[in-house]
Design a protein around this motif. Structure first.
Motif, PDB file in Angstrom:
ATOM      1  N   ASP A 239       0.847  -1.215   0.000  1.00 43.79           N
ATOM      2  CA  ASP A 239       0.000   0.000   0.000  1.00 43.79           C
ATOM      3  C   ASP A 239       0.873   1.252   0.000  1.00 43.79           C
ATOM      4  O   ASP A 239       0.633   2.209  -0.741  1.00 43.79           O
ATOM      5  N   VAL A 240       1.863   1.238   0.879  1.00 43.04           N
ATOM      6  CA  VAL A 240       2.729   2.409   1.045  1.00 43.04           C
ATOM      7  C   VAL A 240       3.490   2.685  -0.246  1.00 43.04           C
ATOM      8  O   VAL A 240       3.541   3.824  -0.736  1.00 43.04           O
ATOM      9  N   LYS A 241       4.053   1.636  -0.829  1.00 40.78           N
ATOM     10  CA  LYS A 241       4.869   1.821  -2.032  1.00 40.78           C
ATOM     11  C   LYS A 241       4.029   2.278  -3.232  1.00 40.78           C
ATOM     12  O   LYS A 241       4.466   3.125  -4.023  1.00 40.78           O
ATOM     13  N   GLU A 242       2.832   1.721  -3.370  1.00 38.47           N
ATOM     14  CA  GLU A 242       1.980   2.125  -4.493  1.00 38.47           C
ATOM     15  C   GLU A 242       1.572   3.590  -4.361  1.00 38.47           C
ATOM     16  O   GLU A 242       1.559   4.343  -5.336  1.00 38.47           O
ATOM     17  N   TYR A 243       1.273   3.972  -3.127  1.00 37.02           N
ATOM     18  CA  TYR A 243       0.910   5.374  -2.849  1.00 37.02           C
ATOM     19  C   TYR A 243       2.078   6.311  -3.185  1.00 37.02           C
ATOM     20  O   TYR A 243       1.907   7.333  -3.851  1.00 37.02           O
ATOM     21  N   LEU A 244       3.270   5.938  -2.730  1.00 44.09           N
ATOM     22  CA  LEU A 244       4.447   6.784  -2.970  1.00 44.09           C
ATOM     23  C   LEU A 244       4.762   6.890  -4.465  1.00 44.09           C
ATOM     24  O   LEU A 244       5.105   7.955  -4.969  1.00 44.09           O
ATOM     25  N   LYS A 245       4.627   5.756  -5.158  1.00 47.20           N
ATOM     26  CA  LYS A 245       4.916   5.754  -6.604  1.00 47.20           C
ATOM     27  C   LYS A 245       3.962   6.710  -7.329  1.00 47.20           C
ATOM     28  O   LYS A 245       4.379   7.489  -8.184  1.00 47.20           O
ATOM     29  N   GLU A 246       2.689   6.650  -6.969  1.00 49.37           N
ATOM     30  CA  GLU A 246       1.695   7.565  -7.569  1.00 49.37           C
ATOM     31  C   GLU A 246       2.058   9.023  -7.321  1.00 49.37           C
ATOM     32  O   GLU A 246       1.780   9.897  -8.136  1.00 49.37           O
ATOM     33  N   LYS A 247       2.661   9.268  -6.157  1.00 49.89           N
ATOM     34  CA  LYS A 247       3.020  10.638  -5.779  1.00 49.89           C
ATOM     35  C   LYS A 247       4.396  11.063  -6.328  1.00 49.89           C
ATOM     36  O   LYS A 247       4.901  12.128  -5.995  1.00 49.89           O
ATOM     37  N   GLY A 248       5.013  10.158  -7.104  1.00 42.66           N
ATOM     38  CA  GLY A 248       6.275  10.518  -7.743  1.00 42.66           C
ATOM     39  C   GLY A 248       7.528  10.265  -6.903  1.00 42.66           C
ATOM     40  O   GLY A 248       8.610  10.743  -7.220  1.00 42.66           O
ATOM     41  N   ILE A 249       7.379   9.511  -5.811  1.00 43.49           N
ATOM     42  CA  ILE A 249       8.554   9.155  -5.005  1.00 43.49           C
ATOM     43  C   ILE A 249       9.126   7.846  -5.551  1.00 43.49           C
ATOM     44  O   ILE A 249       8.385   6.871  -5.714  1.00 43.49           O
ATOM     45  N   PRO A 250      10.436   7.794  -5.833  1.00 43.18           N
ATOM     46  CA  PRO A 250      10.996   6.557  -6.419  1.00 43.18           C
ATOM     47  C   PRO A 250      11.066   5.423  -5.394  1.00 43.18           C
ATOM     48  O   PRO A 250      11.710   5.563  -4.344  1.00 43.18           O
ATOM     49  N   VAL A 251      10.362   4.331  -5.672  1.00 44.19           N
ATOM     50  CA  VAL A 251      10.379   3.146  -4.800  1.00 44.19           C
ATOM     51  C   VAL A 251      10.519   1.908  -5.683  1.00 44.19           C
ATOM     52  O   VAL A 251      10.242   1.952  -6.875  1.00 44.19           O
ATOM     53  N   ARG A 252      10.928   0.815  -5.045  1.00 44.78           N
ATOM     54  CA  ARG A 252      11.072  -0.453  -5.774  1.00 44.78           C
ATOM     55  C   ARG A 252       9.817  -1.276  -5.544  1.00 44.78           C
ATOM     56  O   ARG A 252       9.546  -1.711  -4.429  1.00 44.78           O
ATOM     57  N   LEU A 253       9.025  -1.471  -6.612  1.00 46.48           N
ATOM     58  CA  LEU A 253       7.778  -2.240  -6.448  1.00 46.48           C
ATOM     59  C   LEU A 253       8.033  -3.710  -6.745  1.00 46.48           C
ATOM     60  O   LEU A 253       8.740  -4.032  -7.677  1.00 46.48           O
TER      61      LEU A 253
END
Length: 253
Positions: A239-253
Motif C-alpha cells: 500500500d505504502v509503495k503504491e501510494y508513494l509511486k503515484e506521488k512521484g517518489i521513487p520506490v522499488r515495487l
C-alpha cells in the motif's frame, strides 16, 4: 535517483514481537519469523529487528530468531539491541543478519563502531540513535537504555563522530514522536541528514500514508521505518509503495 526504502521494524522480547508507545506499555503482536515472511512477501526493502530485552540470558534466543528468519527471507535485515562486543556483532552476522545496529554500547565504547567497520565493513555497522529535543529547543540529546537515560551528548555531534568512526547508516528514532502516529520528526531528520553523508532511516511517529510521503518529499530521510501500522495491518508495505509511486517518489515495487 536512489529509490526510497520502506522498512518494517520488529521489537523482539523473549522471542516474540511486541509493540509499545514512547518505549512503554508493551503488547505481544506475533511471531518474528511469520511477520518477517509476511513483510518479505509484501515487498519490504529491509527489516529491522530490535532485541528489547537484550540481557545476556536472552542473547541465544535472538541468535535463534535470526537464524530462523534468515532461512525464510531474501532481503537485507538489521539486528540491534544489546550488542555490546565485537563477538556479539560476529554472532549476529554469522546467524544471518546483514547488518547490526549499535546504540547504548557504542556511546559507552565508541571503538565498537570502528572495530566493527574494520572487521566487517562500514555497510554492516548501523548507528542507532534515540534522540529527544532539549527543553530550551537548542538541539537534541542522545538517550540510551531504551530511552531511559539522558547521556547529555548532543545528538548531531555524536552522529558525526559515529560516521567518522565508520558507521555506514544512521537509524534515527525521535523520542518526541515515537508511538504517537503524529508523523516523523522532520526537523530532527533533516538536521541529521544535513550533517552526514551516509543514509538516514527515519523512525518514530509514522501514522499514515501522508507521513511516509512527507519524510521523502521533504528529503528528510533515505528510508522510513514503521512498526505498529504494519503489525496491526492498518497498511501493507505494498500500500505504502503504491501510494508513494503515484506521488512521484521513487520506490522499488
Amino acid at each position: 535517483m536512489l529509490t526510497k526504502r520502506i522498512i518494517p521494524c520488529l521489537d523482539v522480547k523473549d522471542g516474540k514481537v511486541v509493540k509499545g508507545i514512547n518505549f512503554v506499555g508493551l503488547k505481544e503482536v506475533g511471531d518474528p519469523v511469520e511477520l518477517a515472511r509476511k513483510y518479505y512477501e509484501q515487498g519490504a526493502d529491509e527489516l529491522v529487528f530490535l532485541d528489547i530485552t537484550a540481557t545476556h540470558e536472552h542473547r541465544d534466543t535472538m541468535v535463534n530468531v535470526v537464524k530462523e528468519v534468515a532461512k525464510e527471507i531474501y532481503m537485507p535485515f538489521t539486528v540491534g539491541g544489546g550488542i555490546r562486543t565485537i563477538e556479539d556483532v560476529r554472532k549476529m552476522l554469522r546467524a544471518g543478519a546483514d547488518k547490526v545496529s549499535v546504540n547504548s554500547a557504542a556511546v559507552k565504547n565508541p571503538k565498537l563502531i570502528s572495530e566493527g567497520a574494520e572487521q566487517f565493513g562500514n555497510q554492516c555497522m548501523v548507528l542507532a540513535v534515540d534522540g529527544k529535543k532539549r527543553e530550551d529547543g537548542s538541539g537534541w540529546n542522545v538517550f540510551v537504555h531504551g530511552g531511559r537515560i539522558d547521556t547529555g551528548l548532543d545528538a548531531l555531534e555524536w552522529i558525526k563522530q559515529g560516521v567518522a568512526l565508520g558507521a555506514g547508516e544512521i537509524l534515527l528514532t525521535s523520542m518526541d514522536t515515537d508511538g504517537t502516529k503524529a508523523g516523523y520528526d522532520l526537523e530532527f531528520c533533516k538536521a541529521v541528514r544535513n550533517e552526514v553523508p551516509v543514509p538516514v532511516i527515519a523512525s518514530g511517529g509514522c501514522g499514515s500514508l501522508q507521513h511516509f510521503y512527507d519524510v521523502f518529499d521533504q528529503e528528510a530521510a533515505d528510508a522510513a521505518l514503521a512498526a505498529s501500522l504494519f503489525h496491526y495491518d492498518e497498511l501493507t508495505v505494498r500500500d505504502v509503495k503504491e501510494y508513494l509511486k503515484e506521488k512521484g517518489i521513487p520506490v522499488r515495487l
